[in-house]
Design an enzyme around this catalytic site. Structure first.
Site, PDB file in Angstrom:
ATOM      1  N   GLU A 123       1.760  11.508  19.553  1.00  0.00           N
ATOM      2  CA  GLU A 123       0.390  10.222  19.680  1.00  0.00           C
ATOM      3  C   GLU A 123       0.445   9.137  20.722  1.00  0.00           C
ATOM      4  O   GLU A 123      -0.252   8.619  21.693  1.00  0.00           O
ATOM      5  CB  GLU A 123       0.638   9.460  18.654  1.00  0.00           C
ATOM      6  N   SER A 145      13.750  12.969 -47.146  1.00  0.00           N
ATOM      7  CA  SER A 145      15.079  12.609 -47.270  1.00  0.00           C
ATOM      8  C   SER A 145      15.873  11.972 -46.510  1.00  0.00           C
ATOM      9  O   SER A 145      16.862  11.349 -46.557  1.00  0.00           O
ATOM     10  CB  SER A 145      15.833  13.651 -48.001  1.00  0.00           C
TER      11      SER A 145
END
Length: 795
Positions: free
Chosen positions: A81, A448
């Protein structure tokens, strides 16, 4: 006069330029703002052992400082770059000229044109300007780049650049790109991998490693060559890097560990509720959670296997699609559905059927083979297999096993009973198929599994484990249409006076209702609420589990039976750090003034126990002992193989709509829930002992390796007496009441044959668990019978 006119024109032009410049740059951002700028950063989520398990983000970004970036990564981006970055002042004049010169040849040869923007200009554009392509933006970019160079150090500028850029694969910044493309940290990248990342800023989609592998490698190799030209790599290193194949992950992943999706999503919801959306999704937080990855993987495996076993028992439901084998059928079949995660299943089509001899063809690679004969017979017994049926298969010993995704679902939660730390949470069979978390979002009747809270309320009052309750018919006014509600044991058999222990171990419905009436349902539901079950209506039907709660709440409420009677609220986030590493929140709010002092031989600091004391420690021990009896001698005896000091309670609701088991050892409490999402019946005999207990067993076999069971801690002030061959705990003074009550001897022999007669009769009554109570708004009709717990584990 002509000279005056020329001077006037020049002055006018100068004025126009000045006005234009003033207009153009009047709203230019202040470059000094970047000194404290931080882009949106992902919040990362870790397990208790530091394993990365997830990520929350608007933009997947992991911010890294300049000194954390390896030189080879910086060199790759400079080569690709801005090779003169450390030498120019924001605008690289020589670079622009070089790019223009090269572009002449690029146009002729059809190659990609090179740009002249510096890294500083790209920071100005990406962070402070828009991406529009215009002369105005270019001028602003140049001016702002010069200002940036005067405000920030070069290292700060490239740090911003490398953390801000988008690199494809849902990656913002180099750290997340390294993880998403290669599954590595920055320090682990090789030169060729760094070069590939540096190839991406100009157009990530143009160099997608899977869709455009040739272009991606060519661009990577170009960057490697530029690194060599700039002296960052030797010729030998360049040759070696170019020779390496470009190998990336198939898709970006938030974490390599993938078993915690339900847990991570619930942690995200809790984090947003506590800290807000923006800090969580963009604030770069560090969330350390309570998850134990080994237990989480064991929980997921156990639940998936248990649900598949249930599904297998209930037969083949048919194919998920059909095909006529026209051209392109393979791709079309794979688009229609996908196999569940964590399973090596393959989409396939049935090619031919001759009785139980079935030939299939895989959609992925056209490979053919035969179904296992037993699987073909299993399917044909329920629905005939046909040519063109689309199915899932799993390769097995040269053949294929027939598979189907379970229609039933469920949840498993594991909690540390002493702290409330959620160690594992699985909210369903497959997060990809359904993200609904049944552990936290499914409100269901526990059947239960609620009974221990009735017995705890009784023990908090005047009852002891040896107290006698009559197991005999009972009825109440207030049934539907003016009738009476007459709860029954499923077998319609009654065993007369029984101890509380016997009633809980064998889950006797009528005894529980009678006990709840004696204690008072208001006392029962108030205690259940204090322990964390939630607010319930004080109806007698709730004593049999008609109230609704979630698996997480019910499991956490059981913790008090294990930890000495303290309520601990379950939590998943241990502590939070901001992006600078400072701890901003911690779940454990206890203070410790001595913890920060150096050691000089003094005793270790003593922290107060977590949680509010909600029941007497003796009550907690009594219930845990009785629930250990449920495993050793009662309805959950199929868990007996786990050894001593393991307790729990099964539960099944009306018409077998939900099945539960909440079990525990001294250091872990586990809740398992099974049921359809639409709450339809699961089928006769699908009880808490049928599917949830085997899931619990499989999970606990893994859990007990790291957390071996140990005796439950006996309260210091408890009095112990032997009753019917079992050591019982009493509050001081209540042991004499036992002598007055004269608990009856067992009606069946003690020892292994203690319950043979009962088991035989209950087995004749379909071996079903209590069919359960009606909704809490109305008492159950008299013809609704409550089946007993499944006792098959005793055989």
């Amino acid at each position: 006069m002509a000279g005056v006119g020329l001077l006037g024109a020049i002055a006018l032009a100068g004025l126009v330029v000045t006005v234009y410049a003033a207009w153009l740059f009047h709203d230019l951002p202040d470059a000094a703002e970047l000194a404290d700028y931080r882009p949106p950063t992902a919040t990362r989520v870790y397990a208790a052992d530091g394993t990365l398990i997830g990520e929350f983000s608007e933009e997947r970004r992991i911010y890294v400082s300049y000194d954390q970036i390896p030189p080879v990564v910086i060199q790759a981006f400079l080569a690709a770059e801005d090779r003169n970055f450390f030498r120019h002042g924001g605008i690289d004049v020589s670079g622009i000229g070089r790019a223009m010169f090269k572009n002449v040849f690029n146009v002729v040869t059809g190659r990609r044109l090179e740009g002249g923007s510096t890294i500083t200009q790209q920071v100005a554009k990406n962070v402070l300007l828009t991406s529009e392509s215009s002369l105005n933006r270019k001028l602003k970019e140049a001016v702002l780049a010069s200002r940036l160079e005067g405000t920030l150090a070069k290292e700060q500028i490239i740090e911003l650049y490398l953390n801000e850029i988008f690199l494809g694969y849902r990656s913002y910044g180099i750290a997340s790109a390294a993880y998403n493309y290669f599954g590595k940290s920055l320090t682990q990248l090789t030169p060729d991998e760094a070069a590939f990342l540096a190839a991406l800023p100009k157009g990530p989609n143009n160099y997608h490693p899977k869709r455009r592998p040739e272009q991606a490698k060519a661009r990577r190799d170009w960057v490697i060559g530029e690194m060599g030209e700039n002296g960052f790599l030797t010729d030998a290193q360049v040759a070696a890097a170019i020779a390496r194949p470009l190998v990336t992950q198939d898709a970006p992943r938030r974490a390599q560990y993938a078993d915690a999706d339900f847990f991570v999503e619930e942690a995200r919801r809790q984090a947003i509720a506590r800290f807000g959306d923006r800090p969580v999704n963009a604030g770069g937080l560090y969330l350390r959670t309570t998850l134990d990855p080994a237990l989480q993987s064991a929980a997921r495996a156990a639940l998936m296997t248990g649900l598949e076993n249930y599904d297998r028992r209930h037969g083949w439901r048919g194919p998920w699609g059909t095909t006529d084998f026209a051209a392109g059928w393979q791709a079309e079949a794979q688009k229609k559905t996908a196999p569940p995660e964590r399973r090596a299943w393959r989409a396939a089509a049935i090619e031919s059927v001759s009785g139980n001899s079935v030939r299939v063809r895989l959609a992925a690679d056209d490979r053919t083979g035969t179904l296992i004969t037993a699987d073909a017979a299993w399917a044909n017994a329920n629905r005939q297999l046909r040519r063109g049926d689309l199915i899932f298969v799993e390769p097995r010993n040269g053949q294929f096993a027939l598979k189907q995704i379970p229609a039933v679902n469920g949840a498993l939660v594991a909690i540390d009973p002493h702290t409330g730390r959620v160690l594992a949470m699985v909210g369903g069979y497959s997060y990809a198929l359904s993200s609904f978390n049944r552990a936290t979002q499914a409100e269901r009747q526990p059947g239960s599994a609620f009974k221990p809270f009735v017995y705890a309320a009784a023990l908090e009052g005047d009852f002891t484990p040896a107290s006698i309750v009559l197991d005999a018919p009972i009825s109440f006014a207030g049934g539907p249409n003016g009738t009476r509600w007459t709860p029954e044991n499923y077998s319609r058999e009654y065993y007369g006076p029984q101890t509380l222990r016997r009633g809980l171990e064998l889950s006797r419905n009528v005894m529980t209702v009678r006990l709840a009436q004696d204690v008072g349902m208001r006392n029962v539901v108030d205690l259940a609420d204090k322990m964390g079950v939630g607010k319930l209506e004080p109806n007698l039907s709730v004593s049999l589990g008609a109230g609704e709660t979630t698996p997480l709440r019910l499991t956490a409420a059981y913790s008090a039976f294990v930890n000495g009677g303290r309520r601990v609220d379950p939590y998943m986030i241990e502590y939070v750090q901001d992006r600078t590493g400072e701890i901003t929140w911690r779940a454990d709010g206890r203070s410790c003034r001595e913890c920060g002092r150096g050691f000089s031989g003094q005793a270790s600091p003593r922290l107060p126990a977590r949680g509010e004391q909600v029941i007497d420690p003796i009550t907690a021990y009594q219930v845990s002992s009785m629930l250990e009896g449920v495993v050793q001698r009662g309805t959950a005896a199929s868990a007996r193989g786990l050894g001593r000091w393991v307790g729990g309670k099964t539960g099944t609701t009306n018409e077998y709509r939900s099945a539960w088991f909440v079990g525990f050892s001294s250091d872990i409490v586990v809740g398992v829930f099974i049921g359809f999402d639409d709450n339809r019946p699961m089928g006769s005999g699908e009880t808490g002992a049928t599917t949830p207990v085997p899931i619990f067993n499989e999970f606990m076999q893994a859990a007990l390796k790291a957390r071996p069971a140990r005796p439950f801690v006996k309260p210091k002030n408890a009095v112990f007496r032997t009753v019917n061959g079992i050591e019982e705990a009493f509050r001081p003074g209540t042991e004499r009441r036992r002598e007055e009550e004269r608990a009856p001897e067992p009606q069946t022999p003690t020892g292994p044959q203690m319950y043979d007669d009962l088991i035989r009769r209950e087995r004749e009554a379909q071996q079903a668990e209590e069919a359960g109570p009606p909704p809490p708004t109305a008492p159950p009709p008299p013809k609704k019978h409550d089946p007993p717990e499944d006792l098959s584990g005793l055989f």
